[in-house]
Design a protein around this motif. Structure first.
Motif, PDB file in Angstrom:
ATOM      1  N   ASP A  65      12.677   7.740  -8.236  1.00  0.00           N
ATOM      2  CA  ASP A  65      12.010   7.736  -9.549  1.00  0.00           C
ATOM      3  C   ASP A  65      10.977   8.850  -9.678  1.00  0.00           C
ATOM      4  OD1 ASP A  65      10.081   6.793  -7.842  1.00  0.00           O
ATOM      5  OD2 ASP A  65       9.676   4.935  -8.945  1.00  0.00           O
ATOM      6  N   GLY A  66      10.685   9.551  -8.583  1.00  0.00           N
ATOM      7  CA  GLY A  66       9.737  10.665  -8.640  1.00  0.00           C
ATOM      8  C   GLY A  66       8.285  10.258  -8.754  1.00  0.00           C
ATOM      9  N   VAL A  67       7.978   8.961  -8.693  1.00  0.00           N
ATOM     10  CA  VAL A  67       6.602   8.463  -8.831  1.00  0.00           C
ATOM     11  C   VAL A  67       5.918   8.470  -7.472  1.00  0.00           C
ATOM     12  CG1 VAL A  67       5.159   6.493  -9.478  1.00  0.00           C
ATOM     13  CG2 VAL A  67       7.206   7.046 -10.818  1.00  0.00           C
ATOM     14  N   THR A 116      11.124   4.112  -3.175  1.00  0.00           N
ATOM     15  CA  THR A 116      10.110   4.301  -4.211  1.00  0.00           C
ATOM     16  C   THR A 116       8.799   3.659  -3.754  1.00  0.00           C
ATOM     17  OG1 THR A 116      10.648   2.230  -5.341  1.00  0.00           O
ATOM     18  CG2 THR A 116      11.903   4.192  -6.009  1.00  0.00           C
ATOM     19  N   VAL A 117       7.698   4.027  -4.410  1.00  0.00           N
ATOM     20  CA  VAL A 117       6.386   3.461  -4.049  1.00  0.00           C
ATOM     21  C   VAL A 117       6.405   1.944  -4.179  1.00  0.00           C
ATOM     22  CG1 VAL A 117       3.950   3.330  -4.699  1.00  0.00           C
ATOM     23  CG2 VAL A 117       5.097   5.550  -4.629  1.00  0.00           C
ATOM     24  N   GLU A 118       6.987   1.449  -5.273  1.00  0.00           N
ATOM     25  CA  GLU A 118       7.027   0.003  -5.497  1.00  0.00           C
ATOM     26  C   GLU A 118       7.795  -0.707  -4.385  1.00  0.00           C
ATOM     27  OE1 GLU A 118       7.046  -2.027  -9.554  1.00  0.00           O
ATOM     28  OE2 GLU A 118       9.169  -1.994  -8.998  1.00  0.00           O
ATOM     29  N   ASP A 119       8.905  -0.123  -3.977  1.00  0.00           N
ATOM     30  CA  ASP A 119       9.683  -0.721  -2.891  1.00  0.00           C
ATOM     31  C   ASP A 119       8.933  -0.648  -1.569  1.00  0.00           C
ATOM     32  OD1 ASP A 119      11.683  -1.294  -4.662  1.00  0.00           O
ATOM     33  OD2 ASP A 119      12.915   0.441  -4.169  1.00  0.00           O
ATOM     34  N   LYS A 120       8.159   0.423  -1.363  1.00  0.00           N
ATOM     35  CA  LYS A 120       7.344   0.530  -0.154  1.00  0.00           C
ATOM     36  C   LYS A 120       6.302  -0.584  -0.094  1.00  0.00           C
ATOM     37  CE  LYS A 120       7.617   5.576   0.498  1.00  0.00           C
ATOM     38  NZ  LYS A 120       6.854   6.838   0.462  1.00  0.00           N
ATOM     39  N   ILE A 121       5.730  -0.917  -1.252  1.00  0.00           N
ATOM     40  CA  ILE A 121       4.707  -1.966  -1.299  1.00  0.00           C
ATOM     41  C   ILE A 121       5.305  -3.302  -0.878  1.00  0.00           C
ATOM     42  CG2 ILE A 121       3.161  -3.275  -2.818  1.00  0.00           C
ATOM     43  CD1 ILE A 121       2.945  -0.705  -4.539  1.00  0.00           C
TER      44      ILE A 121
END
Length: 452
Positions: A65-67, A116-121
């Motif tokens: 997602d590039g975020v 993605t950042v969200e998945d990392k969290i």
């Protein structure tokens, strides 16, 4: 931290509650080795995920997602509450990881999966939960990606084992593409030994089967746990705990007539044996054992060598060299102290030295025209210190000094490539180096107290 003060205070209080709950999991897992945990998913509340977000490292590569971390942080509270709502309603689905490749010392490339950042969290939350449980089960031969464990401890145990135990053989074996070969069914069976929360197992299963994006194409995966994800190291440790560590401790060591020791860091491991027959028998048993779990030993990178104190002393009398082996970026060899006693020698592995020198060269090439010399010179210093902190172990000063000299020469080379005409004579560069010295090599990890 950004965000509303009230929300931040609430997150801290919630985080403290979850930390207490994680401690309770640890105590319960330690006291009852057969306990299965049935209620864990509720721990993934927004306060806990707030804590997990701040454990992520900034400036890392982004997912599909590039975020980035900094962008996600702008509306952190809203983002996390939305994430928790989707988790509770089972509308959250991990996105495919973005696959990138990095070069390996042997010329091949290693694939990394960037979530993605969200998945990392979410992965960080799951990691902390299952780590609180499984850390109590892990065997002390494992040193990779565990709290209060590191590679230098593994290296020190290797040093002490060969220095103080009757080691005559080293079994140096490599698992072929381990992270790409992890069997999902076996992994889920291993997780079910301790976890009976079907929702958490289902969530982990979604991460395992999320697939990858490579050059704009979606690829499904049936096995493996991609390197680069937050969750992969703990899942790898659980897999090898049952496939290797526990088996070695319960079935191999008790049935040996001579001494035997396993030392593992992630999928990199060394086995030391006293008896030749037991070393060779273990080698064959290991191949069959790992094959059962979908893992294969690389014949090209695996061997059994004579190695140890008595082997070194015998070779010295016969005026021949003992074979060496590589482990965790170092070449280990039979050496002797100033008094002539045996000691285990360590030096930076040639492949790693070349790899690190190339990396420094590429960095200098790229930075020299972007910033003034004074600025990038200061940026070079922590790079050298980072190298010393890893490779600065007893006996490796000579190779670290070579790396320092190599870096200095490369710096001089690229200082003079800033224009068509040479801007620095070597004498001028030496004066600059004298007034703006680069960090000198330093030993950070002392191993030789036993051989003094």
């Amino acid at each position: 931290m950004r965000g509303d003060g009230g929300e931040t205070s609430s997150a801290h209080r919630g985080g403290q509650r979850v930390s207490t709950q994680l401690s309770s999991l640890t105590i319960r897992a330690r006291e009852d080795p057969k306990c299965k945990f049935t209620s864990l998913t509720h721990l993934l509340n927004w306060e806990f995920l707030w804590e997990c977000f701040w454990l992520l490292k900034e400036g890392k590569a982004t997912g599909i997602d590039g975020v980035g971390v900094e962008e996600y942080e702008v509306n952190l509270v809203e983002n996390l509450k939305n994430l928790v709502q989707r988790l509770r309603n089972w509308k959250y689905r991990p996105q495919p990881v973005r696959r990138v490749y990095i070069p390996k010392p042997d010329g091949t490339k290693r694939g990394l999966g960037i979530p993605t950042v969200e998945d990392k969290i979410v992965q960080m939350g799951i990691k902390r939960i299952i780590e609180a449980i499984y850390e109590q089960d892990f065997v002390d031969v494992s040193y990779g990606f565990r709290p209060n464990k590191n590679c230098h401890q593994a290296l020190k145990v290797l040093d002490e084992t060969i220095m103080t135990k009757p080691i005559n053989y080293v079994v140096d074996m490599d698992i072929k593409k381990f992270f790409d070969s992890v069997d999902h069914k076996w992994l889920m069976r291993f997780l079910k030994v301790r976890i009976a929360d079907s929702n958490l197992l289902r969530l982990i299963g979604r991460f395992l089967n999320t697939g990858v994006m490579e050059e704009g194409k979606y690829l499904e995966v049936e096995k493996g746990t991609p390197q680069g994800g937050v969750l992969s190291p703990i899942l790898a440790n659980i897999y090898l705990h049952y496939a290797l560590d526990r088996w070695f401790k319960k079935e191999i060591q008790p049935n040996q007539k001579g001494f035997a020791q396993l030392i593992r860091y992630a999928d990199d491991f060394i086995c030391c044996f006293q008896a030749r027959s037991e070393a060779f028998r273990f080698s064959e048993m290991l191949r069959q054992r790992l094959l059962k779990f979908g893992l294969e030993i690389s014949n090209e990178k695996s061997r059994i060598i004579e190695f140890g104190r008595y082997v070194g002393q015998k070779a010295q009398k016969e005026k021949r060299k003992v074979e060496t082996f590589d482990f965790l970026g170092f070449t280990h060899y039979c050496d002797k102290s100033r008094r002539g006693y045996f000691k285990l020698g360590h030096k930076t592995a040639r492949s790693k030295y070349i790899q690190k020198a190339k990396a420094i060269n590429q960095w200098l090439k790229g930075i020299r025209n972007l910033l003034p010399l004074k600025e990038w010179w200061e940026m070079l210093k922590p790079k050298l210190i980072g190298h010393y902190r890893y490779y600065g172990i007893s006996g490796n000063m000579k190779v670290m000094r070579l790396f320092y000299d190599k870096t200095s020469k490369l710096a001089y080379k690229w200082v003079n490539r800033r224009s068509q005409k040479k801007s620095y004579t070597f004498e001028r560069f030496c004066r600059y180096l004298k007034h703006n010295p680069l960090p000198e090599p330093k030993i950070y990890h002392q191993f030789y107290a036993l051989s003094s």
